[in-house]
Design a protein around this motif. Structure first.
Motif, short mmCIF file in Angstrom:
data_model
loop_
_atom_site.label_atom_id
_atom_site.label_comp_id
_atom_site.label_asym_id
_atom_site.label_seq_id
_atom_site.Cartn_x
_atom_site.Cartn_y
_atom_site.Cartn_z
N CYS A 1 -6.86 5.79 5.05
CA CYS A 1 -6.10 4.85 4.31
C CYS A 1 -6.18 3.48 5.29
O CYS A 1 -5.86 2.12 4.58
N HIS B 1 0.97 10.88 10.02
CA HIS B 1 -0.32 10.23 9.26
C HIS B 1 0.00 8.86 9.40
O HIS B 1 -0.88 7.77 9.77
N HIS B 2 1.36 8.10 9.05
CA HIS B 2 1.40 6.79 9.30
C HIS B 2 1.22 6.20 10.63
O HIS B 2 0.65 5.19 10.96
N TYR C 1 0.87 -1.17 -0.04
CA TYR C 1 0.12 0.10 0.11
C TYR C 1 0.75 1.26 0.16
O TYR C 1 1.99 1.29 0.58
N CYS D 1 0.53 5.56 -0.05
CA CYS D 1 -0.62 6.76 0.19
C CYS D 1 -0.44 7.45 -1.05
O CYS D 1 0.86 7.81 -1.76
N GLU E 1 -2.41 5.94 11.19
CA GLU E 1 -2.84 4.77 10.49
C GLU E 1 -2.67 3.38 11.11
O GLU E 1 -3.43 2.49 11.51
ZN LIG Z 1 -2.10 7.16 3.86
#
Ligand SMILES: [Zn+2]
Length: 472
Positions: free
Chosen positions: A218, A243-244, A31, A33, A247
């Protein structure tokens, strides 16, 4: 040549280079982004797109093209999108459709393969709500004033990816201290929509309509298309925190898993002429701008001359050097009558360099050596050179001078045309039958009479189309 070296990747999660072992070699899952679609993508956005395209191609080479699933999302709900659509007086859908198309056109020019799945956030609202409701149910999230927030202190090892403690993060982050937050680090999973903004029925427990936060997108799209735990998650280094990190928090706490992805890969920053790129400095470069002046191949090559984890300084001088190299390679390719043959295999040293945490500078250094050997008449090196460059995503078929189609070649002797076309057809049959020896013999026979063959893949049908011309 047997490829003995295993694939090794630098994992941000463990801060070391590790041997890559997929959960299921029949279904390797990655995956990355993707873009938020409100304007032309800039060259910094192109970096992960190109870098992870190389990894995608390498994984396909190692595990087989049908055994790799690559998901790269499109973020089509965001404050910047709302603001831009309002500015232009167009609908959000119109803006996101137009921008997504521009993005696809730009990156196609960079030689980037489409991902296996390209999910859009607005098509995964139900999955996001399901995740949010699971997080509320198991005590990792709470609703407050129309928002749903992730309860960061409920996750003891939050911060593992960015390697920071909660205190360090709170000190370093400009967190919004909103009255409805239990802890300043808590982040938004869902928020109320203002009038005129896109909205959906909210997760259970909230009556007003709302819209998702960015991070949850995500987690929802990765979970739906790749499962609770998958192999590789990639993106730019600027996404590590928050962000990560967020997630990971959402996915792990919703699924009760130890990891979200097992290998986390991040590409380094991109600067322009030694300075941070910004609209105010006037050095903001879009992919679209670059493609007005340089071919997509020059842009791709220029990007891959720097190792993906290193910062890259994007300069005109480097672009000029990249163009000069590709021009020279085009001439060599022409001289050897080089067309990528179906049975040509990439060079072992190039593969090994890529398998060592995508060492593209080393792979390119090897391409230079092979090109030199090819120029001095070593056809085997020439084939390896072209096959290796093709593996890295370079369109070697276009390295030739413009090819005339057989029908357009001015051949004054009609007998000659018939004879050549017959031999070209025979060679095509031989290749279909995998009789490469015979196919090469016919090519050499024609070359001896001054007829140069050019093979190119018809992008529409995937078939190899052979054209020819007479050597001057
Ligand atoms: Zn993302």
């Amino acid at each position: 040549m047997a490829e003995l070296q295993s694939l090794r990747l630098y994992n941000t999660l463990t801060r070391r280079k590790e041997e890559f072992v997929p959960l299921d070699a029949q279904n390797v899952r990655m995956y990355v982004c993707g873009p938020t679609v409100y304007d032309y993508a800039h060259i910094g956005n192109a970096r992960p797109v190109i870098v992870f395209d190389v990894l995608f191609r390498l994984l396909r080479h190692v595990y087989g093209a049908d055994h790799v699933k690559y998901v790269r999302n499109i973020t089509d709900v965001d404050d910047k999108i709302n603001a831009r659509a309002a500015d232009e007086g167009i609908s959000i859908r119109e803006l996101t459709e137009r921008t997504a198309k521009q993005f696809h056109d730009d990156i196609a020019a960079l030689g980037v393969l489409p991902p296996t799945v390209e999910p859009r956030a607005t098509e995964h609202i139900d999955e996001m709500k399901t995740l949010i409701e699971a997080l509320i149910a198991n005590g990792h999230a709470y609703a407050a004033e129309g928002h749903v927030l992730f309860d960061v202190p409920s996750m003891p090892d939050y911060g593992k990816l960015s390697n920071r403690t909660l205190d360090e993060m709170a000190a370093g982050a400009r967190v919004e201290v909103a009255p409805y937050k239990k802890d300043p680090m808590d982040f938004v999973l869902w928020k109320p929509s203002k009038p005129g903004e896109p909205s959906w029925p909210s997760p259970a427990g909230i009556t007003e309509p709302g819209r998702p936060g960015w991070h949850i997108e995500c987690s929802a799209m990765a979970g739906k298309h790749l499962g609770d735990v998958f192999d590789i998650h990639g993106g730019g280094i600027d996404l590590v925190f928050p962000h990560h990190e967020n997630e990971i928090a959402q996915s792990r706490c919703a699924h009760g898993s130890q990891v979200m992805a097992r290998y986390w890969l991040h590409n380094g920053f991109l600067q322009v002429e030694g300075e941070k790129m910004s609209k105010s400095l006037g050095n903001f470069i879009t992919i679209h701008d670059l493609l007005q002046e340089w071919s997509g191949e020059v842009v791709r090559f220029n990007m891959l001359r720097t190792h993906y984890r290193q910062p890259i300084d994007w300069t005109r001088k480097a672009l000029e050097e990249s163009k000069a190299t590709l021009d020279r390679w085009g001439e060599i390719s022409d001289r050897i009558g080089g067309a990528l043959l179906e049975h040509a295999l990439p060079d072992g040293a190039v593969i090994d360099a890529l398998k060592d945490d995508l060492n593209t500078p080393l792979a390119i250094a090897r391409l230079h050596e092979l090109a030199k050997d090819a120029r001095s008449g070593d056809n085997a090196s020439g084939e390896k050179w072209l096959a290796s460059a093709a593996l890295m995503g370079f369109d070697v078929a276009r390295w030739h001078a413009p090819v005339q189609s057989a029908d357009l070649v001015e051949v004054t002797d009609p007998d000659l045309a018939v004879r050549v076309n017959t031999l070209v057809a025979q060679r095509g049959e031989a290749r279909k039958a995998k009789n490469f020896k015979e196919a090469d013999r016919i090519r050499d026979e024609l070359a001896a009479s001054g007829v140069i063959l050019k093979d190119a893949k018809d992008t529409a049908t995937g078939e190899i189309v052979t054209t020819w011309e007479l050597a001057r």
